[in-house]
Design an enzyme around this catalytic site. Structure first.
Site, mmCIF file in Angstrom:
data_model
loop_
_atom_site.group_PDB
_atom_site.id
_atom_site.type_symbol
_atom_site.label_atom_id
_atom_site.label_comp_id
_atom_site.label_asym_id
_atom_site.label_seq_id
_atom_site.Cartn_x
_atom_site.Cartn_y
_atom_site.Cartn_z
ATOM 1 N N ASP A 113 2.970 7.080 -9.261
ATOM 2 C CA ASP A 113 3.302 5.661 -9.346
ATOM 3 C C ASP A 113 2.025 4.913 -9.739
ATOM 4 O OD1 ASP A 113 4.712 3.196 -8.876
ATOM 5 O OD2 ASP A 113 3.549 3.031 -7.027
ATOM 6 N N THR A 132 1.264 1.064 -9.492
ATOM 7 C CA THR A 132 0.786 -0.008 -8.624
ATOM 8 C C THR A 132 0.598 0.486 -7.194
ATOM 9 O OG1 THR A 132 1.972 -1.596 -9.990
ATOM 10 C CG2 THR A 132 1.224 -2.344 -7.823
ATOM 11 N N ASP A 135 3.762 4.948 -2.856
ATOM 12 C CA ASP A 135 3.454 4.287 -1.586
ATOM 13 C C ASP A 135 4.457 3.215 -1.208
ATOM 14 O OD1 ASP A 135 2.885 2.367 -3.481
ATOM 15 O OD2 ASP A 135 1.102 1.617 -2.446
#
Length: 652
Positions: A328, A330, A530
């Site tokens: 991922d 960001t 996250d």
């Protein structure tokens, strides 16, 4: 109970007593010039009293060392399990019946000694868990009605203010509200250097103050602390079995009865009872059974010390085969905290400060995530941003329109200009230029006229490029980036960190589809994220990796591996640890199988006795244990693969 009594009841009590009896028996035999390690003497004529004493001591040693072995074998039989202990029990009892007292004593002593070593080794490999439990705080100093009150750590209530003094353990997870100090967070993050804490910083239970005075508002107490979650994770992981371990246990369930049948056939065919009993001892698959669990527990324990929580042996084995990693963007490759990078003025009548001030005044009433970096930049430059606009009108997906000091201010994307019936001929080229640099452009219009364009960006992590390089160096063939951002922004990040593929403008279900496609191509895929939007992809990946326990609870619970510290380099280190652990498993299996094969050949060739066979067998157990213990040693950090890049800013 005295300390001596407790020690005797421990794993070393039985082999110590049995060993002392064997030594006493040997001394008694040597006193009359007889080899104590020969056959029993019960059939001899005019046996000296010393030899009778020697035989009795050998029998007692066999009974002391063998009692637990027989009990374990009987309990296993009651639940229809043919255990290794049964092989040793039959061999020892048979040796006593035919007068081979030394063989019976030696076999049972060596087996008991090996069992004690296994217990000690497993305790040591679980030392990471013991260390975590040891750092759990017992008491807390809480401010109640303005008075400092000492209470049990578990009695702190969420929202209470806890005082952390120099040398004290932080009893809760929380946020610093006042004071400054340095905390040793090694027990949580693996970071050995104390971290300076000021108001607004997060702190974790179990960390230790190395100076200063902190007031902390409790956000996690008792079982809800990060430390408690880590302990729970490691407990579950060390009890979870690897696929190889499960296979070995199924193999032993068939192998052990097979050895009993083979020994029975050999005894009946040759008429040699000693041969049959020796085969029982030689065939013990003890090293084979212990080879996998000791490696798994050691590997997971090493990972826990380094700040990498692995859910179990199965996930550890799978991690060793990772060939593709999906990342991922960001919050993983970037810091997830956008900042204002560019202010382009498009109206000669205004200055840079004017454009930024009007934008900040409008954004003061916006809930959009990109409002914060604009406001922070204005305040950092000393611009006056008093209160809220007179009127704020959010335009979903486009920006915000506000009335400020009687003037209409619009801040957003090019689509907002179209919605406001404004031309974007002047703004479009600059917006495209900023987007090409990886910025997120925000057009600023005042009373229907475009006056400037802001460029907001997210900071690429210092270690992102090195992490990707290390993944490639560790055998990962494809590293792909998944993001919901527009392609220009995504491409800028991808180029900065060196990923192999970039997938942009993705929804959560799109990320899941990319991971499934990689798996369909034959890759073992690790997904790193996250956030809640990463949870579907984390769940479908072969290995889900959550970045930091500061990530969302959904991501942490869905993942198979959690990187406690928000450090990207933990990921290639975790893969390297998994591959080391699997290599140790294979080495141990090879040692165990080769040992059994060589001993069996030695029995049929002659020269390998029951005691010698058990001695070599226990030596092989020690060898596989020592091999697994290597995993507990801290390895020096891998050499840096690439030079740390300049910190870049890319679109938020």
């Amino acid at each position: 109970m005295s300390s001596l009594s407790r020690w005797l009841r421990g794993p070393w009590g039985v082999p110590t007593v049995a060993g002392a009896l064997i030594v006493a028996a040997a001394v008694a035999s040597l006193s009359v010039g007889v080899n104590p390690f020969g056959a029993g003497h019960g059939e001899a004529h005019a046996v000296p009293t010393a030899l009778v004493v020697s035989d009795v001591l050998m029998v007692v040693a066999a009974l002391v060392a063998g009692a637990r072995i027989v009990r374990t074998a009987v309990r296993a039989l009651l639940v229809k399990v043919v255990a290794i202990d049964l092989l040793v029990s039959i061999a020892a009892i048979g040796a006593l019946v035919i007068g081979e007292y030394w063989e019976a004593a030696a076999v049972t002593f060596l087996f008991a000694f090996g069992h004690a070593l296994e217990v000690r080794t497993m305790d040591r490999t679980r030392s990471a868990l013991a260390e975590l439990v040891a750092v759990a705080p017992d008491v807390a100093v809480v401010l109640r009605d303005g008075t400092q009150v000492e209470v049990p750590a578990g009695a702190v209530r969420p929202g209470e203010i806890v005082v952390v003094k120099n040398g004290a353990k932080v009893p809760v997870d929380g946020e610093v509200t006042d004071g400054t100090g340095a905390l040793d967070e090694a027990s949580i993050t693996g970071e050995s250097i104390p971290v300076e804490k000021v108001a607004g910083d997060r702190v974790f239970a179990g960390t230790v103050s190395h100076g200063g005075l902190l007031q902390v508002r409790a956000t996690g107490v008792g079982a809800d602390t990060t430390l408690a979650r880590i302990i729970h994770r490691v407990e579950e992981a060390q009890d979870a079995k690897a696929r190889t371990q499960t296979f070995m246990e199924r193999f032993s369930a068939w192998y052990t009865p097979g050895i009993i049948v083979a020994a029975l056939v050999a005894g009946l065919t040759t008429g040699d009872v000693v041969l049959a009993l020796t085969l029982l001892v030689i065939g013990c698959p003890g090293a084979l059974v212990i080879s996998i669990p000791v490696a798994v527990v050691a590997g997971i324990g090493r990972g826990a010390r380094d700040g990498t929580l692995i859910k179990g042996g199965d996930h550890l084995e799978t991690s060793a085969r990772i060939s593709a990693v999906a990342l991922d963007k960001t919050g993983t490759l970037t810091e997830g905290r956008p900042v204002l990078m560019d202010v382009t003025v498009l109206d000669d009548a205004l200055t840079r400060a004017d454009v930024l001030r009007w934008a900040a005044r409008a954004e003061a009433g916006s809930e959009h995530p990109l409002a914060r970096p604009v406001l922070d930049a204005a305040r950092a430059e000393g611009l006056d941003v008093p209160g809220l606009p007179e009127h704020t009108e959010p335009v979903p997906g486009k920006g915000v329109v506000a009335t400020v000091e009687g003037r209409r201010v619009a801040v957003g994307n090019l689509a907002l200009l179209a919605a406001e019936a404004m031309t974007h001929d002047v703004a479009a080229p600059e917006a495209e230029r900023l987007a090409g640099l990886g910025r997120t452009p925000m057009v600023v219009a005042l009373d229907g006229e475009v006056v400037g364009v802001l460029g907001v960006a997210d900071r690429v992590r210092d270690d992102a490029a090195e992490m990707v390089a290390r993944l490639h160096a560790n055998g990962v063939r494809r590293v792909v980036m998944l993001t919901g951002d527009a392609r220009p922004v995504a491409e800028a990040v991808g180029a900065a960190v060196g990923v192999d593929e970039v997938h942009a403008a993705l929804l959560p279900e799109d990320k899941l589809e990319v991971v499934e496609r990689l798996r369909a191509e034959g890759h073992v895929v690790a997904m790193v994220g996250d956030g809640v939007n990463d949870a579907p992809a984390l769940a479908v990946a072969d290995v889900g990796v959550a970045m930091g326990l500061g990530g969302t609870g959904v991501a942490v619970e869905t993942a198979d591996i959690a990187l406690v510290q928000d450090d990207l380099l933990r990921l290639p280190d975790a893969i390297r640890l998994a591959r080391r652990t699997v290599a140790v498993m294979r080495q141990n299996i090879a040692v165990a199988l080769v040992t059994v094969a060589v001993l069996l050949a030695g029995v049929f060739a002659g020269g390998v006795t029951m005691a010698v066979g058990m001695l070599v067998h226990e030596a092989s157990v020690l060898l596989v244990i020592a091999n697994a213990m290597r995993l507990l040693r801290a390895r020096p950090a891998a050499a840096r693969v690439v030079a740390a890049p300049e910190r870049e800013l890319v679109g938020a």
